[in-house]
Write an enzyme that holds these catalytic residues in place. Structure first.
Site, PDB file in Angstrom:
ATOM      1  N   GLY A 120      -6.857 -13.871   1.662  1.00 30.43           N
ATOM      2  CA  GLY A 120      -6.354 -12.671   0.998  1.00 30.43           C
ATOM      3  C   GLY A 120      -7.014 -12.400  -0.340  1.00 30.43           C
ATOM      4  O   GLY A 120      -8.156 -12.795  -0.595  1.00 30.43           O
ATOM      5  N   CYS A 158       0.818  -1.198   0.000  1.00 32.77           N
ATOM      6  CA  CYS A 158       0.000   0.000   0.000  1.00 32.77           C
ATOM      7  C   CYS A 158       0.861   1.261   0.000  1.00 32.77           C
ATOM      8  O   CYS A 158       0.377   2.353  -0.283  1.00 32.77           O
ATOM      9  CB  CYS A 158      -0.924  -0.008   1.210  1.00 32.77           C
TER      10      CYS A 158
END
Ligand code: FAD
Ligand code: FAD
Ligand code: COA
Ligand code: COA
Lengths: 550, 550
Positions: free
Chosen positions: B284, B44
């Site tokens: 995930g 991120c």
């Protein structure tokens, strides 16, 4: 048949009631009495106007009598003090302070939102032009004028609640040398001692002088200064003194009229905010409320509840049954560079009320550590040992504290547990949080305690340990250990632990600690699964322990 | 008997699983396979390293194989790609990418967290050294190197999701001239059109060129530039192109091994994160999850859920039964000076799934208006018409957006209603909020709609109104009206309304509007109680209406 509704008090509670009342009932006759010159002002902004952060005085006046009158068709009588209530006749007596004339007004419903008054104890010398309290605009003007005219240099603030602390900061911002006197051993009553210690250290860094566990015995004038004489015998010289030791609900009018008061001394109301009289409602700082967590009676003077109660009173007066379900005491304050916030119960009050609780400390960054500006915050949560229900939370930090307390306040409102906190799906991107938000992290850690994955010890228990039967294990790096450690501890860095288990005695209780608790937890897990039985991890780590020692 | 557990993928989901696994089971043999060179990196954060906000590359590496191996006693095999799974033999085949040798590893349990891959559609010319995707460190290094070496001046970003928008901002920060191409009529899929419009306007202000409702037909090189040829015929010249049109779950390995895929094409797992094979778990970006609100199957690739699922998988593998209860899609992103955040369902998806909903817009300041720096945010909430249960929320603003979305995400998680939002006791002091927090305000307004205190109309319905049967009433001040108003509306300022009721026709529908909706609401209440029947207030007011028109 339209109702005639009289409202006593024209600020947070009163004005909110009036506004919603008018929206719900276009025909009611609404008269709002305010003894002061101003209505709807921003009480909470007053310290910041004094400090100069809020530059324009006008900004404090959220509404004026003219504007609010025009918009809501409300008869607003400022400088009109209600001096008597006659419930049996459904009448009040009012004194017009501009001409001292008295008159009577009858009502179908009466709403009391007279607020609270700063406590001014009868200390010798308290009547002094250098001593101020802060509640309203005239108080603010007086302080501001005194600052401008007299240029005081040394201020003593008495009382370390949020108004006191805001005044400490704002006077400090104005360049004054500020001392704070507080009778308790800590500032900010809603949080516990170790959390307050972080504030103490921060304020000392800002060169605020703290006099804790000390009270004021007398004020004595000398030349152009006033001596503040403390119980301890210390004498502080000041040319400006702020009394901020708390407020007491304004109940005289209600009492005189025979309205029932509650056990806290504030006006008794039921869940619809109705007093002991059928046609009289009351709200705000003047009333007693239910503690949302325990159900006990309490007095929590805050603007959020006052504003919401106003809406509830208006709903009930217009046939929309609405209950106030209690106050949990969510609050936040800026103390210099720190933000301190809390919700629900603290340890002190849980102990007092004999309620079982467990505590966990975690330290988390305000947002992803790799994104610039991430700053750690200390999170304390209190929860029920049986099922993990959140009883309270306290956070001290810089950025992002208000966000986490609001999430915790929301979970507490819904009577959720620390396990529910684990599941919260909060919004994550690096500038805002971490993939595991500080609130999740608090939930994980508390859950581990409850599930028996880790036993903890608290900072306050460390110094009472029996040296002979305890092995204090510092699991941090050697560098960290060199910079300071708990007396008598042995250092084995976490990454070496598995290879050095033979250095750890099997016949003693092991107290593991690291900087904040995370590595101590990992070490605890390693030890537990390697045949060590009696292990506790220091919650909040060396950092919290050290904050309290300083 | 200790277990041998193999983990495929060493980043968000994989590394989180491994860490918790070791904490819970000191004896398990844990091997983590990662085909790349790095584990545990901050996916991120990649755009912010490219843009220079994150200065040091090392900061992206939250863990290294050495450090993590040492701390958690995990065998970490980077540059080792798992190329086959044999569930019946409980074996995997691995290729060591450093020497291309293959080997077999058996397991008791296998965990798949292989993530997702950027979608690269088969557009003519897509294989081009000026075209990049962004998922991992090598991608980042390549982009960074290209920026440094080639000094590109014109970038085209394809795809307006959060990665695309973060790249727009970060390339813009690097001084590039940036265009954005997006096939939909709006950026940021999780929010609805009018909320995205605020972003569109903001990006245009920043001189980003937007090509909405347009796709890429081909890439064609010319000299030192590449032409991006759009479906519309437009041609954009670029010397750097970022493809960010979304990701697809990495399922090849699972598919080849006969693991069941779900209806979305991602790996099917049960609520314990177990695949169709007894000993294989997955998590995930690669898995299909339950939409927390609707219960339908969906694919939401986000770091928070991936990390939490890692913990859940580890719990289940160590005898601590733990369920993943679904993903609600809470997300937040910084787009230049704006913050955009959402949680739960949006209008588009509710419509698609045929779920009834009601919408309300409010605009609230980030904190008390009288304290400096208060900035308005636009809050959209979606809720069930029957009982007010919160279905979703979207916020665009500057400061304080992330806080409010997290509170709303928490309420949504607990399946609470807009009436519950009214009661939330959030922490208030002027620098942080208002006595009625934006979340309370959203609750009040939505509650008023449900209770029939106010009927509303939305921006999208305005232009479809029948002119002859509608009276459009602008309730703002004359000055505001002069600055721009909806075509055909009559201006009667709110404070004059009670005196000018005779100017309003009784035989037409009345559409009231003000700047944001608040005064329109007050006007609605006045009109309703004065015998006018058919009245709707423009939700979000002229400001929102105007945002969409721009
Ligand atoms: C300096 C300061 C900072 C604060 N900061 C915060 C904060 O950050 N966050 C927070 O939540 N809360 C804060 N508060 C508390 C908050 O302002 C109060 O909880 C809230 O105003 C209570 O509303 P109320 O209507 O009960 O009383 P008030 O707002 O005080 O209004 C009561 C009014 O009634 C009038 N009145 C009383 N008796 C009569 C009578 N007989 N006739 C006519 N009028 C009468 C008074 O003149 C007064 O104006 C702060 C308060 C102060 C003083
Ligand atoms: C640029 C970018 C920005 C993002 N920003 C955000 C954000 O702000 N907020 C947010 O919530 N989410 C964000 N995300 C998404 C988030 O990073 C993912 O949701 C999360 O990383 C998913 O975790 P995962 O374990 O499923 O996959 P990953 O973290 O991608 O890990 C999967 C790993 O498995 C490896 N692998 C795959 N197949 C094999 C194999 N056969 N053998 C060995 N190894 C294999 C891959 O090399 C990869 O390293 C962002 C993603 C990117 C790319
Ligand atoms: C100024 C004051 C009288 C305003 O009272 P108010 O009108 O109830 O409050 P607001 O102006 O915030 O408006 C809230 C109302 O607008 C509605 N509203 C807000 N935004 C809206 C929108 N976009 N569309 C439609 N309605 C909206 C809310 O639903 C609410 O109405 P309701 O209570 O009938 O449901 C009162 O808050 C006050 O006196 N404040 C200053 C004193 C004070 O609070 N001090 C302590 C803190 S410093
Ligand atoms: C680095 C990584 C392996 C860490 O995994 P982790 O060890 O589970 O996570 P953390 O370091 O945050 O530690 C969390 C643990 O510490 C515990 N903890 C945290 N603070 C604590 C404290 N003060 N006292 C005691 N325990 C504490 C938590 O309870 C939790 O343990 P649990 O899961 O066993 O309950 C993993 O998060 C990762 O790979 N991250 C990078 C990749 C990524 O996430 N990318 C996407 C986002 S950019």
């Amino acid at each position: 048949m339209s109702n005639k509704i009289l409202i006593i008090g024209g600020v947070a509670g009163g004005a909110s009631t009036a506004a919603r009342l008018r929206r719900m009932d276009e025909d009611a006759e609404i008269i709002m009495f305010e003894r002061g010159e101003y209505i709807s002002f921003a009480n909470c902004g007053l310290p910041y106007y004094i400090g100069g952060t809020i530059e324009e005085r006008d900004k404090l006046l959220v509404q004026t009598p003219d504007k609010m009158g025009a918009r809501f068709n409300i008869d607003i009588k400022v400088k009109n003090e209600v001096i008597d209530i006659n419930p049996s006749e459904q009448e009040i007596k009012v004194k017009d302070l501009s001409n001292d004339e008295e008159y009577v007004e009858d009502y179908d419903y009466l709403v009391l939102s007279p607020g609270a008054e700063p406590i001014k104890p009868s200390i010798p010398g308290i009547e002094n032009e250098r001593i101020f309290t802060l509640r309203n605009i005239p108080d603010t003007d007086a302080i501001k004028k005194y600052l401008d005219d007299k240029n005081p240099e040394k201020a003593v603030v008495i009382g370390g609640g949020f108004i006191g602390l805001e005044m400490v900061e704002n006077l400090h911002d104005q360049g004054l040398d500020v001392s704070l006197v507080e009778a308790a051993d800590q500032v900010m009553g809603p949080i516990d001692y170790e959390m307050a210690s972080i504030l103490h250290n921060h304020m000392r860094q800002k060169e605020v002088k703290l006099y804790l566990e000390d009270g004021v015995k007398a004020f004595e004038d000398n030349d152009n200064m006033t001596d503040v004489i403390l119980e301890s015998g210390k004498e502080l010289e000041a040319d400006m003194i702020i009394m901020a030791i708390g407020v007491k609900p304004s109940v005289e009018l209600a009492k005189k009229a025979g309205l029932e008061l509650g056990e806290t001394g504030a006006i008794l109301v039921d869940e619809y905010m109705k007093t002991s009289e059928e046609n009289i409602y009351a709200l705000g700082d003047a009333v007693e409320v239910k503690d949302y967590v325990t159900g006990n009676k309490t007095h929590i003077p805050l603007a959020g509840p006052a504003n919401k109660q106003g809406r509830i009173v208006a709903n009930n007066l217009t046939g929309r049954k609405d209950k106030f379900t209690g106050t949990q005491g969510s609050s936040v304050a800026k103390i210099f560079d720190l933000t301190v916030a809390s919700t629900g119960k603290n340890e002190k009050s849980l102990e007092q009320e004999g309620i079982d609780y467990e505590v966990s400390f975690t330290m988390s960054k305000s947002h992803a550590g790799y994104y610039p500006g991430a700053i750690p915050m200390t999170v304390k949560i209190l929860f029920k040992p049986e099922d993990g229900e959140v009883l309270g939370a306290q956070i001290v930090g810089r950025d992002g504290v208000d966000k986490r307390i609001d999430v915790l306040a929301t979970a507490l409102r819904f009577k959720k547990t620390v396990f529910d906190l684990q599941e919260l799906e909060l919004a994550y991107a690096p500038p805002y949080s971490s993939a595991k938000d500080p609130v999740n992290m608090a939930g994980f850690t508390a859950g581990n305690i409850l599930n028996g994955e880790m036993d903890i010890i608290h900072w306050s228990e460390i110094d009472e340990l029996d040296e002979n039967n305890t092995f204090l294990l510092d699991i941090r790096t050697e560098v960290e250990n060199d910079l300071g450690a708990i007396d008598g501890s042995t250092n084995i860095p976490l990454n070496d632990l598995r290879d050095r288990l033979n250095e750890i005695p099997k016949d003693k209780e092991i107290i593991v600690y690291c900087q904040v608790g995370l590595r101590g937890y990992i070490a605890t897990r390693i030890l537990l699964q390697n045949g060590f039985k009696d292990i506790r991890n220091l919650s909040g780590g060396y950092r919290l322990y050290k904050q309290v020692q300083k």
